[in-house]
Design a protein around this motif. Structure first.
Motif, short mmCIF file in Angstrom:
data_model
loop_
_atom_site.label_atom_id
_atom_site.label_comp_id
_atom_site.label_asym_id
_atom_site.label_seq_id
_atom_site.Cartn_x
_atom_site.Cartn_y
_atom_site.Cartn_z
N VAL A 277 0.84 -1.22 0.10
CA VAL A 277 -0.08 0.23 0.11
C VAL A 277 0.75 1.18 -0.13
O VAL A 277 0.51 2.37 -1.09
N ILE A 278 1.96 1.25 0.80
CA ILE A 278 2.53 2.73 0.66
C ILE A 278 3.51 2.67 -0.09
O ILE A 278 2.93 4.02 -1.17
N ALA A 279 4.10 1.56 -1.28
CA ALA A 279 5.06 1.63 -2.04
C ALA A 279 3.55 2.26 -3.08
O ALA A 279 4.51 3.17 -4.13
N SER A 280 2.76 1.87 -3.26
CA SER A 280 1.34 2.18 -4.12
C SER A 280 1.21 3.73 -4.05
O SER A 280 0.79 4.28 -5.33
N LEU A 281 1.27 4.28 -3.08
CA LEU A 281 0.77 5.41 -3.16
C LEU A 281 1.81 6.48 -2.51
O LEU A 281 1.42 8.02 -2.64
N SER A 282 2.98 5.95 -2.35
CA SER A 282 4.07 7.38 -1.93
C SER A 282 4.42 7.84 -3.48
O SER A 282 4.66 7.01 -4.63
N SER A 283 4.63 8.71 -3.38
CA SER A 283 5.20 9.81 -4.43
C SER A 283 7.31 9.37 -4.49
O SER A 283 7.80 9.90 -5.60
N TYR A 284 7.39 9.11 -3.49
CA TYR A 284 8.79 8.69 -3.31
C TYR A 284 9.63 7.36 -4.93
O TYR A 284 8.55 6.07 -4.44
N SER A 285 10.19 7.42 -4.93
CA SER A 285 10.97 6.80 -6.22
C SER A 285 11.33 5.01 -4.91
O SER A 285 11.48 4.06 -5.55
N VAL A 286 11.79 5.28 -3.62
CA VAL A 286 12.43 4.86 -2.97
C VAL A 286 11.64 4.92 -1.58
O VAL A 286 12.57 5.63 -0.54
N PRO A 287 10.67 4.62 -1.56
CA PRO A 287 9.87 4.67 0.18
C PRO A 287 10.51 4.39 1.14
O PRO A 287 11.01 3.19 1.13
N GLU A 288 10.73 4.98 2.20
CA GLU A 288 11.32 4.12 3.45
C GLU A 288 9.80 3.30 3.94
O GLU A 288 8.52 3.80 4.13
N VAL A 289 10.49 1.85 4.57
CA VAL A 289 9.47 1.50 4.63
C VAL A 289 10.56 0.62 6.02
O VAL A 289 11.33 -0.36 6.23
N ILE A 290 9.86 1.02 7.75
CA ILE A 290 10.91 0.24 8.67
C ILE A 290 9.76 0.08 9.31
O ILE A 290 8.54 0.32 10.30
N VAL A 291 10.36 -2.10 10.06
CA VAL A 291 9.63 -2.27 10.40
C VAL A 291 9.90 -2.10 12.17
O VAL A 291 11.12 -3.05 11.97
N THR A 292 9.64 -1.77 13.35
CA THR A 292 9.71 -1.84 14.47
C THR A 292 9.02 -3.01 15.23
O THR A 292 7.96 -2.85 15.38
N PRO A 293 9.70 -3.71 16.13
CA PRO A 293 8.64 -4.63 16.69
C PRO A 293 8.51 -4.11 18.05
O PRO A 293 9.02 -2.76 18.51
N ILE A 294 7.00 -4.43 18.75
CA ILE A 294 6.71 -3.73 20.08
C ILE A 294 6.54 -5.19 20.94
O ILE A 294 6.32 -6.03 20.93
N ILE A 295 7.61 -4.64 21.78
CA ILE A 295 7.91 -5.73 22.49
C ILE A 295 7.19 -6.08 23.80
O ILE A 295 6.88 -6.79 24.17
N ALA A 296 6.57 -5.42 23.99
CA ALA A 296 5.46 -4.61 25.37
C ALA A 296 4.49 -3.62 25.16
O ALA A 296 4.77 -2.81 24.10
N GLY A 297 3.53 -4.17 26.06
CA GLY A 297 2.28 -3.14 25.69
C GLY A 297 1.38 -3.06 26.20
O GLY A 297 1.36 -4.38 27.42
N SER A 298 -0.09 -2.72 26.73
CA SER A 298 -0.76 -2.27 27.67
C SER A 298 -1.84 -3.94 26.73
O SER A 298 -1.56 -3.30 25.99
N GLU A 299 -1.98 -4.56 27.79
CA GLU A 299 -3.14 -5.89 27.61
C GLU A 299 -3.96 -4.89 26.79
O GLU A 299 -5.00 -5.63 25.63
N SER A 300 -4.49 -4.26 27.40
CA SER A 300 -5.97 -3.16 26.54
C SER A 300 -5.66 -2.40 25.37
O SER A 300 -6.38 -3.24 24.44
#
Length: 106
Positions: free
Chosen positions: A71-94
């Protein structure tokens, strides 16, 4: 715990940021996308550039990253769109329960 992640990208127009965020949420590829204005300094084609950009931070699951990337690649105007994935190691259960309920099923 599921493998929750944050997917971040940048775009050069606020309208593009809002469009990408809306599509990610509508397609249930992200439960929430936050948009922040930033200034980026980077090297591009041999020159050091400074640009006003908008950072998107999408909360999702790891198994949805490839679809979000498309989706990001198809909608971004950048020829090299940045896509960085960072794990969420913890968070509130709710919050994580809410997030999971907003995302596409497996």
């Amino acid at each position: 715990m599921e493998n929750y992640v944050q997917v971040s990208t940048t775009v050069d127009r606020e309208e593009d940021a809002e469009k990408i965020a809306r599509v990610l949420v509508e397609q249930r590829l992200a439960g929430c996308v936050q948009i922040s204005p930033i200034t980026s300094i980077y090297r591009w084609q041999g020159n050091v550039e400074t640009a006003r950009e908008w950072r998107l931070c999408a909360k999702t699951r790891e198994d949805l990253c490839e679809a979000a990337d498309r989706v990001i690649a198809s909608l971004s105007s950048y020829s090299v769109p940045e896509v960085i994935v960072t794990p969420i190691i913890a968070g509130s259960e709710s919050y994580l329960a809410w997030l999971d309920g907003e995302l596409a099923g497996k």
